[in-house]
Design an enzyme around this catalytic site. Structure first.
Site, PDB file in Angstrom:
ATOM      1  N   HIS A  16       0.827  -1.213   0.000  1.00  0.00           N
ATOM      2  CA  HIS A  16       0.000   0.000   0.000  1.00  0.00           C
ATOM      3  C   HIS A  16       0.863   1.265   0.000  1.00  0.00           C
ATOM      4  O   HIS A  16       0.496   2.286   0.588  1.00  0.00           O
ATOM      5  CB  HIS A  16      -1.001  -0.008   1.173  1.00  0.00           C
ATOM      6  CG  HIS A  16      -2.104  -1.000   0.958  1.00  0.00           C
ATOM      7  ND1 HIS A  16      -3.201  -0.726   0.170  1.00  0.00           N
ATOM      8  CD2 HIS A  16      -2.263  -2.268   1.395  1.00  0.00           C
ATOM      9  CE1 HIS A  16      -4.003  -1.798   0.148  1.00  0.00           C
ATOM     10  NE2 HIS A  16      -3.452  -2.752   0.880  1.00  0.00           N
ATOM     11  N   THR A  17       2.000   1.142  -0.638  1.00  0.00           N
ATOM     12  CA  THR A  17       2.871   2.315  -0.801  1.00  0.00           C
ATOM     13  C   THR A  17       2.842   2.829  -2.242  1.00  0.00           C
ATOM     14  O   THR A  17       3.171   3.978  -2.484  1.00  0.00           O
ATOM     15  CB  THR A  17       4.332   1.942  -0.466  1.00  0.00           C
ATOM     16  OG1 THR A  17       4.656   0.737  -1.179  1.00  0.00           O
ATOM     17  CG2 THR A  17       4.529   1.685   1.015  1.00  0.00           C
ATOM     18  N   SER A 109      -2.368 -11.232  -8.071  1.00  0.00           N
ATOM     19  CA  SER A 109      -2.489 -10.432  -9.298  1.00  0.00           C
ATOM     20  C   SER A 109      -2.856 -11.217 -10.535  1.00  0.00           C
ATOM     21  O   SER A 109      -2.276 -11.029 -11.606  1.00  0.00           O
ATOM     22  CB  SER A 109      -1.199  -9.659  -9.575  1.00  0.00           C
ATOM     23  OG  SER A 109      -1.032  -8.709  -8.607  1.00  0.00           O
ATOM     24  N   SER A 110      -3.846 -12.090 -10.395  1.00  0.00           N
ATOM     25  CA  SER A 110      -4.320 -12.763 -11.603  1.00  0.00           C
ATOM     26  C   SER A 110      -4.905 -11.732 -12.564  1.00  0.00           C
ATOM     27  O   SER A 110      -4.717 -11.823 -13.777  1.00  0.00           O
ATOM     28  CB  SER A 110      -5.340 -13.847 -11.270  1.00  0.00           C
ATOM     29  OG  SER A 110      -6.426 -13.317 -10.574  1.00  0.00           O
ATOM     30  N   GLU A 143      -7.601  -1.062 -15.158  1.00  0.00           N
ATOM     31  CA  GLU A 143      -8.094  -1.480 -13.833  1.00  0.00           C
ATOM     32  C   GLU A 143      -8.943  -0.360 -13.207  1.00  0.00           C
ATOM     33  O   GLU A 143      -9.992  -0.605 -12.618  1.00  0.00           O
ATOM     34  CB  GLU A 143      -6.890  -1.827 -12.938  1.00  0.00           C
ATOM     35  CG  GLU A 143      -7.230  -2.354 -11.569  1.00  0.00           C
ATOM     36  CD  GLU A 143      -7.372  -3.874 -11.505  1.00  0.00           C
ATOM     37  OE1 GLU A 143      -6.750  -4.589 -12.304  1.00  0.00           O
ATOM     38  OE2 GLU A 143      -8.127  -4.325 -10.634  1.00  0.00           O
ATOM     39  N   ASP A 155       1.425  -4.010  -9.569  1.00  0.00           N
ATOM     40  CA  ASP A 155       1.132  -5.342 -10.112  1.00  0.00           C
ATOM     41  C   ASP A 155       1.396  -5.388 -11.615  1.00  0.00           C
ATOM     42  O   ASP A 155       2.007  -6.324 -12.137  1.00  0.00           O
ATOM     43  CB  ASP A 155      -0.336  -5.715  -9.848  1.00  0.00           C
ATOM     44  CG  ASP A 155      -0.697  -5.608  -8.387  1.00  0.00           C
ATOM     45  OD1 ASP A 155       0.217  -5.513  -7.547  1.00  0.00           O
ATOM     46  OD2 ASP A 155      -1.902  -5.609  -8.075  1.00  0.00           O
TER      47      ASP A 155
END
Ligand code: GLA
Length: 370
Positions: A16-17, A109-110, A143, A155
């Protein structure tokens, strides 16, 4: 017919950076998504998945709107839509078959592997000329716009740029990166899938993104910053009193401390100090549990049990959080006991069978058959 492959990823530390302009330290896996494409004369995009029953068809003569009900086909459709816009339309239709072996909902990370394999494949087929970094950026935009998750770049970047036996030390603000060899004699990276039903949904993820933006806005009254990762620990200590909301304060503290841990962890790995690396992983989990609140009971149970097992150097949640996987560094001779002890305790407390994989660090996206 052409075939392409893009990997999933595991993040070793730096969670979460990315959307805060900080550092991450992920590696690509040897698991991922394979895409086979043939052109057709029907002027449709036809999406098939070896893992899902439905076949989705979209006419190339219509605007590529996101499909309803969060269909998986939104990931490839969004990438094709964005690329098609860049080059002024598609010349024909395409039949696509996707086959993935990244466990879904495991935080590996599919979805990024589907996006990146699609963006890379169409970039090649249509000679669009995007670099690997631009492919990652396009997949990230997909995304945001087609899946509604305001994710960072990690990702998609590692799925694009991954390198076997190396982790990527990425500055998410500048997108400059170094490949760092992951050489840990006698130690493996073990992923434990919680099979936890509670996934990090778009709502909770986007809420964290907003909370970080609020922290920036509060701090900026005192010290002009654009991103939380601009703050060193010392600088944070001087301005943290501006964060009058305790939740926002904890969120910001996680980001600043996680960036510091990531820098330290990379230095430790480079100097062969895996013990320190492991301790930083544990501290990362605690911060994600207490300050960022994205772990949840099942991931805490997996990590905290792992910490007690002989031969474990470090263990933490990896990826977005709540459900998904932990990543642990385990001495090879202790892996069987690790699986037995963690698996049994988890089953006893949750009734769920955890699944274990010894990770292999693979390469980024490529064409595997032209
Ligand atoms: C998800 C997002 C990434 C990153 C991680 C948390 O995987 O897609 O961009 O924010 O969560 O580190």
């Amino acid at each position: 017919m052409s075939t392409f492959f893009a990997p999933g990823r595991v993040n070793l530390i730096g969670e979460h950076t990315d959307y805060n302009g900080g550092f991450v330290f992920p590696c690509a896996l040897d698991m991922g998504t394979t895409l086979t494409i043939t052109s057709n004369s029907d002027r449709v995009l036809r999406f098939r998945s070896a893992n899902m029953p439905e076949v989705v068809e979209v006419s190339i003569d219509e605007a590529f709107q996101p499909l309803p009900n969060r269909l998986w086909a939104n990931y490839p459709l969004g990438c094709i839509a964005l690329l098609s816009k860049k080059i002024g339309g598609l010349p024909c239709g395409y039949d696509m078959v996707f086959e993935g072996n990244v466990p879904q909902g495991a935080g590996l990370s599919s979805s990024a592997s589907i996006e990146v394999v699609t963006a890379f494949a169409f970039n090649e087929l249509l000679h669009a000329g995007l670099t690997r970094t631009q492919i990652a950026q396009l997949a990230q935009e997909c995304e945001h716009r087609y899946a509604g998750v305001n994710c960072g770049i990690m990702d998609q970047f590692v799925s694009s740029w991954g390198k076997a036996n190396h982790a990527i030390y990425l500055n998410c603000e500048t997108l400059e990166f170094d490949y760092v060899p992951v050489r840990m004699d006698g130690i493996s990276i073990v992923l434990t899938n919680s099979h936890s039903p509670h996934k990090l949904d778009a709502g909770t993820y986007n809420e964290r993104v907003r909370e970080c933006e609020q922290a920036v806005a509060m701090i900026s009254k005192k010290l002009p910053i654009r991103r939380l990762a601009e703050l060193t620990t010392d600088a944070f200590n001087k301005v943290e009193h501006t964060l009058t909301d305790p939740t926002i304060h904890r969120r910001a503290r996680h980001v600043v401390s996680e960036c510091e841990r990531t820098r330290q962890a990379v230095r430790a790995l480079q100097s062969g100090d895996i013990v320190t690396f492991g301790q930083l992983m544990n501290a990362s989990h605690c911060s994600l549990r207490d300050d960022y609140e994205v772990t949840g009971h099942n991931l805490d149970l997996l990590a905290e049990t792992a910490w007690q097992v002989e031969g474990v150097l470090g263990s933490r949640m990896t990826g977005g959080g709540f459900g998904g996987c932990t990543v642990s560094l385990v001495r090879n001779e202790h892996i069987p006991a690790f699986r037995r002890i963690v698996g049994q305790r988890y089953k006893d407390e949750t009734g769920i069978d955890a699944e274990f994989y010894v990770a292999k660090i693979g390469n980024g996206v490529s064409e595997i058959q032209g």
